[in-house]
Design an enzyme around this catalytic site. Structure first.
Site, short mmCIF file in Angstrom:
data_model
loop_
_atom_site.label_atom_id
_atom_site.label_comp_id
_atom_site.label_asym_id
_atom_site.label_seq_id
_atom_site.Cartn_x
_atom_site.Cartn_y
_atom_site.Cartn_z
N ASP A 138 0.83 -1.20 0.00
CA ASP A 138 0.00 0.00 0.00
C ASP A 138 0.87 1.26 0.00
O ASP A 138 2.09 1.22 0.13
CB ASP A 138 -1.01 -0.02 1.15
CG ASP A 138 -0.35 0.04 2.52
OD1 ASP A 138 0.59 0.82 2.70
OD2 ASP A 138 -0.80 -0.69 3.44
N TYR A 139 0.22 2.39 -0.14
CA TYR A 139 0.88 3.67 -0.34
C TYR A 139 1.91 3.98 0.76
O TYR A 139 2.99 4.51 0.49
CB TYR A 139 -0.19 4.77 -0.39
CG TYR A 139 0.31 6.15 -0.70
CD1 TYR A 139 0.74 6.50 -1.98
CD2 TYR A 139 0.33 7.13 0.30
CE1 TYR A 139 1.19 7.78 -2.27
CE2 TYR A 139 0.77 8.42 0.03
CZ TYR A 139 1.20 8.74 -1.26
OH TYR A 139 1.64 10.01 -1.55
#
Length: 273
Positions: A138-139
């Protein structure tokens, strides 16, 4: 990674006998075929699932006819995706494999409505195929990402039935009690099903921050973060340090990539399920 030595397969000697040509079989074996979605994935057009979706949408043809799910193709067939003719690689042609050290603040996607930086912008350009991400981060997660041009290899490393290990370094605010650590390794209920760490070890820390190493054999969305959140702990940093047989190389700096050479690629292929 150590791979078993590759030895050529010994051919069996033909049985001796005095039969003449008229008594020998003249049948010709049919050409070997494979499911189309698997061939397209191997050709680097995308993952198996993406290729099934492409075929279902009528995006591929075999010998001029629109292909359907489950159709097969062989070396004598002409396969096209759109206007492009697909040339399938021979068995002795190795896939390309790239390791990337993802920093926080990048997405693992080709398109983003918010215009955030993508890991794909950092990878070497390909002419006739595309990079397939083996798993995602994820980011706000950093660490090891693996990319390949072979959808079949990606499937073997990602599919849950192969139970390939993912190892993470996790920093949390606070410290786990023995009871909570046991809960995380025996199973907790998330909104998408039961989840557990196959291994959890205390790595120490200073002040309010504490580090742990965790291993799990699946890759659901934000699974590590959600597991800690479920037991009331906030993850302040998360980094993937290993995926299957590949460790994040210490010399690989954040935002940089390196490609496996032929020997390393063959070792990887020998080690995956």
């Amino acid at each position: 990674m150590k791979a078993r030595p590759i030895r050529p397969i010994k051919k069996k000697d033909s049985p001796s006998g005095s039969a003449d040509a008229s008594s020998m079989s003249t049948s010709v074996s049919a050409p070997v075929t494979h499911k189309l979605h698997k061939l397209l994935a191997q050709a680097g057009l995308g993952s198996r699932r993406e290729m099934e979706e492409l075929i279902a949408a009528g995006g591929a043809t075999i010998n001029g006819k629109v292909a359907g799910i489950g159709d097969r193709a062989g070396p004598d067939d002409i396969v096209r995706v759109g206007k492009r003719t697909i040339h399938f690689k021979s068995d002795d042609r190795l896939p390309r494999v790239v390791l990337y050290h993802k920093p926080e603040g990048e997405i693992v996607s080709h398109d983003d409505p918010e215009g955030r930086p993508s890991v794909f912008d950092k990878l070497p350009q390909l002419r006739s195929s595309k990079w397939i991400s083996i798993g995602r981060l994820d980011y706000n997660t950093s660490g090891l990402l693996i990319f390949t041009t072979d959808g079949e290899l990606a499937n073997r490393l990602m599919h849950p039935r192969f139970e390939v290990e993912r190892e993470y370094a996790v920093r949390i605010m606070g410290r786990l009690t023995p009871e909570v650590a046991t809960l995380l390794t025996t199973g907790i209920e998330l909104e998408d099903g039961l989840a557990k760490f196959d291994h959890l070890s205390d790595q120490g820390g200073e002040g309010s921050n504490h580090w742990y190493r965790v291993i799990l054999k699946e890759g659901r969305n934000r699974e590590v973060r959600r597991m800690f959140e479920t037991v009331g702990m906030t993850v302040s940093r998360l980094m993937r340090v290993r995926f299957g047989p590949i460790n994040l190389p210490p010399r690989l700096k954040r935002g940089k990539w390196m490609e496996l050479d032929e020997t390393e690629t063959r070792r990887l292929l020998a080690l995956v399920p």
